[in-house]
Design a protein around this motif. Structure first.
Motif, mmCIF file in Angstrom:
data_model
loop_
_atom_site.group_PDB
_atom_site.id
_atom_site.type_symbol
_atom_site.label_atom_id
_atom_site.label_comp_id
_atom_site.label_asym_id
_atom_site.label_seq_id
_atom_site.Cartn_x
_atom_site.Cartn_y
_atom_site.Cartn_z
ATOM 1 N N GLY A 12 9.169 6.465 37.008
ATOM 2 C CA GLY A 12 10.618 6.646 36.882
ATOM 3 C C GLY A 12 11.416 5.377 36.675
ATOM 4 O O GLY A 12 12.636 5.384 36.820
ATOM 5 N N VAL A 13 10.749 4.254 36.323
ATOM 6 C CA VAL A 13 11.518 3.020 36.117
ATOM 7 C C VAL A 13 11.698 2.673 34.630
ATOM 8 O O VAL A 13 12.301 1.660 34.306
ATOM 9 C CB VAL A 13 10.913 1.810 36.866
ATOM 10 N N GLY A 14 11.156 3.501 33.739
ATOM 11 C CA GLY A 14 11.381 3.273 32.310
ATOM 12 C C GLY A 14 10.177 2.722 31.554
ATOM 13 O O GLY A 14 10.314 2.232 30.431
ATOM 14 N N VAL B 126 7.179 -3.140 34.011
ATOM 15 C CA VAL B 126 8.563 -2.660 34.023
ATOM 16 C C VAL B 126 8.944 -2.370 35.473
ATOM 17 O O VAL B 126 8.196 -1.708 36.207
ATOM 18 C CB VAL B 126 8.718 -1.388 33.161
ATOM 19 N N THR B 127 10.103 -2.884 35.874
ATOM 20 C CA THR B 127 10.547 -2.664 37.253
ATOM 21 C C THR B 127 12.060 -2.532 37.282
ATOM 22 O O THR B 127 12.722 -2.625 36.248
ATOM 23 C CB THR B 127 10.082 -3.832 38.160
ATOM 24 N N PHE C 224 12.416 -1.347 46.613
ATOM 25 C CA PHE C 224 11.223 -0.572 46.253
ATOM 26 C C PHE C 224 10.572 -1.142 44.992
ATOM 27 O O PHE C 224 9.360 -1.276 44.896
ATOM 28 C CB PHE C 224 11.583 0.903 46.003
ATOM 29 N N GLY C 225 11.437 -1.451 44.016
ATOM 30 C CA GLY C 225 10.934 -2.014 42.758
ATOM 31 C C GLY C 225 10.182 -3.306 43.015
ATOM 32 O O GLY C 225 9.085 -3.533 42.485
ATOM 33 N N ILE D 218 13.031 -5.988 33.357
ATOM 34 C CA ILE D 218 13.850 -5.387 34.416
ATOM 35 C C ILE D 218 14.752 -4.334 33.788
ATOM 36 O O ILE D 218 15.570 -4.641 32.911
ATOM 37 C CB ILE D 218 14.692 -6.441 35.162
ATOM 38 N N ASN D 219 14.553 -3.109 34.203
ATOM 39 C CA ASN D 219 15.371 -2.007 33.704
ATOM 40 C C ASN D 219 16.516 -1.758 34.689
ATOM 41 O O ASN D 219 16.381 -2.035 35.876
ATOM 42 C CB ASN D 219 14.498 -0.744 33.567
#
Ligand code: SF4
Ligand code: SF4
Length: 278
Positions: free
Chosen positions: A11-13, A183-184, A189-190, A212-213
């Motif tokens: 779910g982070v892209g 990707v984060t 949490f990320g 970084i999204n």
């Protein structure tokens, strides 16, 4: 050049980055969707699927008439996939890892190889992007053999959309890649999941850079961690209304926003120049 796109959590892209990078690359690239439990790159890329190939696993087949009930196969199976009741051997299919040990060690040849289909590969194309995705059959638990088969489809320029996390399927998807884009998002949490993934990549000796999204939300901790660890932040994608609209419409944002096509094209060029191991 083999570029893996991974993330410590879903779910982070990650898939969005993989698809946009594939579309922005100048060369013909192969995009492998190795998130075989739930592949979804096709929803953005919308390829024409041209071919489906089953992925079989070689599992034991029991021949009762030859069995003496010696129990050797039970001793050998590290996965507890066999049980012997008298001279009746029960094989628990879903626990069998197809190591072949029981077949090899059975002194009576009472076990032979048979095939069990555990998933499929689906191949197609969207413009100049060649696309292959793995998909596990419903109820199957073994992702690694499907990903292994999928990796056989990689070519000179390949982007691998990895499963999320740091488990065995991710290792199978990432190992041997020239570079991993992680990707984060800038949240605690990320950052936690980023650390785990970076540690895993160091063990695998795969160099990494971070994207970084939703970069303008959250805090500075992810960037601080990257600075301390000497990991390059290669791209920051903001929480942007146009990008969100594109996503909601199921359209890769490089197709709508020329500045982002340029940004991903530049990233691809940069990876080609610096990101690949000698
Ligand atoms: S093939 Fe390997 S994992 Fe499967 S039942 Fe035989 S010994 Fe166990
Ligand atoms: S090793 Fe072969 S003969 Fe022995 S119990 Fe297993 S299947 Fe039967």
């Amino acid at each position: 050049m083999i570029v893996a796109v991974a993330s410590g959590k879903g779910g982070v892209g990650k898939t969005t980055v993989a698809v946009n990078l594939a579309l922005a690359a100048e060369e013909e690239v192969i995009l492998l969707d190795s998130d075989v439990e739930e592949p979804n790159a096709h929803l953005l890329l919308r390829p024409e699927i041209e071919k489906e190939t089953p992925v079989p696993l070689l599992v034991p087949v029991f021949h009762r008439e030859r069995c003496t009930g010696c129990g050797k196969c039970i001793e050998v199976c590290a996965y507890h996939a066999l049980a012997l009741i008298g001279r009746e051997l029960l094989i628990f299919d879903k626990m069998c890892h197809a190591c072949g040990g029981c077949i090899y060690f059975c002194p009576e040849k009472a076990l032979t190889e048979g095939e069990r289909v555990i998933g499929i590969l689906q191949e197609g194309r969207a413009g100049k992007v060649r696309f292959v995705q793995g998909r596990m059959s419903v109820g199957e638990a073994l992702a690694v053999p499907v990903i292994k088969k999928l990796r056989e489809k990689q070519g000179a320029h390949t982007i691998i959309d990895c499963p999320p996390g740091t488990s065995c399927p991710v290792i199978q998807a990432v190992k041997g890649a020239d570079f991993c884009l992680v990707v984060t998002e800038p949240t605690p949490f990320g950052q936690h999941d980023l650390r785990l993934l970076i540690e895993m990549l160091r063990v695998l000796k795969v160099p990494a850079g971070v994207i970084i999204n939703r970069a303008d939300l959250g805090d500075e901790e992810v960037e601080e961690y990257c600075r301390q660890e000497g990991i390059p932040v290669l791209l920051k994608i903001p929480f942007d209304l146009e990008i969100a609209r594109s996503f909601a419409a199921g359209v890769p944002f490089v197709a709508r926003l020329p500045r982002w096509r340029q940004a991903f094209s530049d990233l691809w060029q940069r990876l080609k120049r610096k990101g690949v191991r000698a």
